[in-house]
Design an enzyme around this catalytic site. Structure first.
Site, mmCIF file in Angstrom:
data_model
loop_
_atom_site.group_PDB
_atom_site.id
_atom_site.type_symbol
_atom_site.label_atom_id
_atom_site.label_comp_id
_atom_site.label_asym_id
_atom_site.label_seq_id
_atom_site.Cartn_x
_atom_site.Cartn_y
_atom_site.Cartn_z
ATOM 1 N N SER A 179 1.011 -1.465 -0.081
ATOM 2 C CA SER A 179 -0.214 0.023 -0.079
ATOM 3 C C SER A 179 0.865 1.311 -0.063
ATOM 4 O O SER A 179 0.377 2.428 0.403
ATOM 5 C CB SER A 179 -0.973 -0.059 1.087
ATOM 6 O OG SER A 179 -0.241 0.088 2.344
ATOM 7 N N THR A 192 -0.241 2.425 4.913
ATOM 8 C CA THR A 192 0.409 3.647 4.516
ATOM 9 C C THR A 192 1.532 4.063 5.538
ATOM 10 O O THR A 192 1.250 3.717 6.830
ATOM 11 C CB THR A 192 -0.616 4.762 5.068
ATOM 12 O OG1 THR A 192 -1.607 4.471 3.723
ATOM 13 C CG2 THR A 192 -0.140 6.198 4.739
ATOM 14 N N ARG A 224 -9.378 9.067 -7.071
ATOM 15 C CA ARG A 224 -9.630 9.108 -5.528
ATOM 16 C C ARG A 224 -8.380 9.644 -4.800
ATOM 17 O O ARG A 224 -7.261 9.204 -5.026
ATOM 18 C CB ARG A 224 -10.199 7.839 -4.912
ATOM 19 C CG ARG A 224 -10.467 7.964 -3.333
ATOM 20 C CD ARG A 224 -9.208 7.570 -2.484
ATOM 21 N NE ARG A 224 -9.705 7.598 -0.962
ATOM 22 C CZ ARG A 224 -8.671 7.315 -0.276
ATOM 23 N NH1 ARG A 224 -7.479 6.969 -0.479
ATOM 24 N NH2 ARG A 224 -8.924 7.125 1.077
ATOM 25 N N THR A 262 1.453 6.746 0.534
ATOM 26 C CA THR A 262 0.839 5.776 0.342
ATOM 27 C C THR A 262 0.390 5.608 -1.004
ATOM 28 O O THR A 262 0.424 6.474 -1.976
ATOM 29 C CB THR A 262 -0.535 6.110 0.872
ATOM 30 O OG1 THR A 262 -1.358 4.841 1.154
ATOM 31 C CG2 THR A 262 -1.305 7.286 0.586
ATOM 32 N N THR A 314 -3.352 7.008 9.813
ATOM 33 C CA THR A 314 -3.634 6.070 8.806
ATOM 34 C C THR A 314 -4.846 5.711 8.702
ATOM 35 O O THR A 314 -5.507 5.843 9.907
ATOM 36 C CB THR A 314 -2.546 5.100 8.991
ATOM 37 O OG1 THR A 314 -2.424 3.921 7.824
ATOM 38 C CG2 THR A 314 -2.523 4.226 10.390
ATOM 39 N N GLY A 315 -5.187 4.799 7.843
ATOM 40 C CA GLY A 315 -6.572 4.135 7.807
ATOM 41 C C GLY A 315 -7.498 4.815 6.983
ATOM 42 O O GLY A 315 -6.970 5.442 5.752
HETATM 43 N N1 ASP Z 1 -5.150 6.662 4.657
HETATM 44 C C1 ASP Z 1 -4.690 5.959 3.585
HETATM 45 C C2 ASP Z 1 -5.855 6.382 2.576
HETATM 46 O O1 ASP Z 1 -7.008 6.756 2.786
HETATM 47 C C3 ASP Z 1 -4.756 4.713 3.498
HETATM 48 C C4 ASP Z 1 -4.291 3.961 4.473
HETATM 49 O O2 ASP Z 1 -3.710 4.883 5.544
HETATM 50 O O3 ASP Z 1 -4.198 2.576 4.698
HETATM 51 O O4 ASP Z 1 -5.125 6.729 1.425
#
Ligand code: ASP
Length: 326
Positions: free
Chosen positions: A85, A187, A215, A205, A238-239
């Protein structure tokens, strides 16, 4: 009345600060004691933060700049095809195209970012060039690629066979369902405090796997995926980026520290804001990390399963974050 107090009164932030502290104190105390470390320190999201910290520590330990530490650190993960990722080897969007988001901030408050960048292995270094060589903060898509090439970055295929095969498999159902804590959330977000006491941060990321083409998530948005204020501290997220963007999470964490909260209280309050404002938050994972000038750190997530790497006192450790949904 001091200008800071006037500002607090006008914006209502004083009340938020008090409410946050009260809310934070309702749960067990031990969570709210931020870990204190010495300078320098590096902290990074997820398990791959261990290797980022190793590279960053080399810079920090030899007296280098926090900015160089975070760039060198996250570059290791960008180049790693096993991290699916971030950068090279990242999972593509639903059209099979890998698009990268990254941002960086230095101790002067300068910032640079790129989003929806294709075919470049190290988006963090392009973000740094945007910061240092242009009058802008963010370049997107084709313009970001054009700038990267002008700066000597080489276009290359960053879609690995493994990522392509997984995407082809996914296309059989094309079911889009963000999963909590599965490998599509790693990420890399990294913060560093150098020997001089300066703070910088980086976040990079390939975003959510199989996202819509075009997106852009929180990671390249200054104040959402990452924010630093050298007088206060820094934060990374993150997330599920959409939840972080709707609450401008990293800025919120730093601002809460400005109001006097510890890094741990600040990250808990930022998760609390998501819980309060975003219906359906239970379906997603969010993790925050924060540091302040004193070398205190905080970490908190919505769900169990978020971990982070902390390199301090000559010791790099992987630590499980505390979390909200128990
Ligand atoms: N925050 C990142 C996103 O929404 C994804 C991730 O942290 O896994 O692109």
């Amino acid at each position: 009345m001091s200008s800071r107090r006037e500002f607090l009164k006008k914006t209502g932030l004083a009340t938020i600060g008090v409410a946050a502290t009260a809310a934070a104190c309702q749960t067990e105390n031990k969570k709210h004691i931020s870990q204190t470390t010495t300078r320098p320190l590096a902290i990074s999201t997820w398990k791959n933060g261990m290797q980022a910290n190793e590279a960053g520590w080399k810079v920090l330990n030899s007296g280098g700049r926090a900015l160089d530490a975070v760039e060198q650190g996250v570059k290791v993960v960008e180049a790693d095809p096993n991290d699916m990722s971030v950068g090279y080897g990242g999972r593509p969007d639903r059209d099979g195209i890998v698009t990268l988001d990254a941002c960086i901030m230095d101790e002067t408050g300068n910032a640079g970012s790129v989003c929806a960048l294709e075919n470049i292995k190290h988006p963090i270094s392009v973000a740094r060039r945007v910061m240092e060589k242009t009058p802008h903060v963010m370049l997107a898509g084709a313009g970001a690629l054009q700038f990267a090439k002008e700066e000597g970055f080489v276009e290359e295929n960053i879609l690995t066979d493994k990522a392509r095969e997984q995407w082809l498999e996914w296309r059989k159902t094309s079911e889009y369902k963000p999963l909590i804590n599965i490998e599509n959330h790693d990420t890399i977000g990294m913060l560093a405090l150098d020997q001089k006491g300066d703070i910088s941060g980086a976040c990079t990321t390939s975003g959510l796997a199989y996202k819509m083409h075009g997106r852009v998530g929180d990671s390249p948005i200054i104040g959402a995926g990452m924010y630093c204020d050298n007088e206060i501290g820094g934060a990374v997220a993150t997330g599920m980026g959409e939840l972080v963007m709707k609450t401008l999470g990293s800025f919120l964490v730093v601002e809460l520290m400005n109001q006097g909260l510890s890094p741990q209280q600040a990250v808990e309050e930022a998760i609390g804001r998501i819980v309060k404002k975003i219906p359906g938050y239970q379906d997603f994972q969010i993790g925050y990390l924060a540091i302040n000038k004193a070398g205190e750190v905080g970490a908190y997530s919505l769900h169990k399963g978020f971990n982070y790497a902390l390199y301090a006192n000559d010791n790099n450790q992987l630590i499980d974050s505390d979390y909200y949904l128990k």
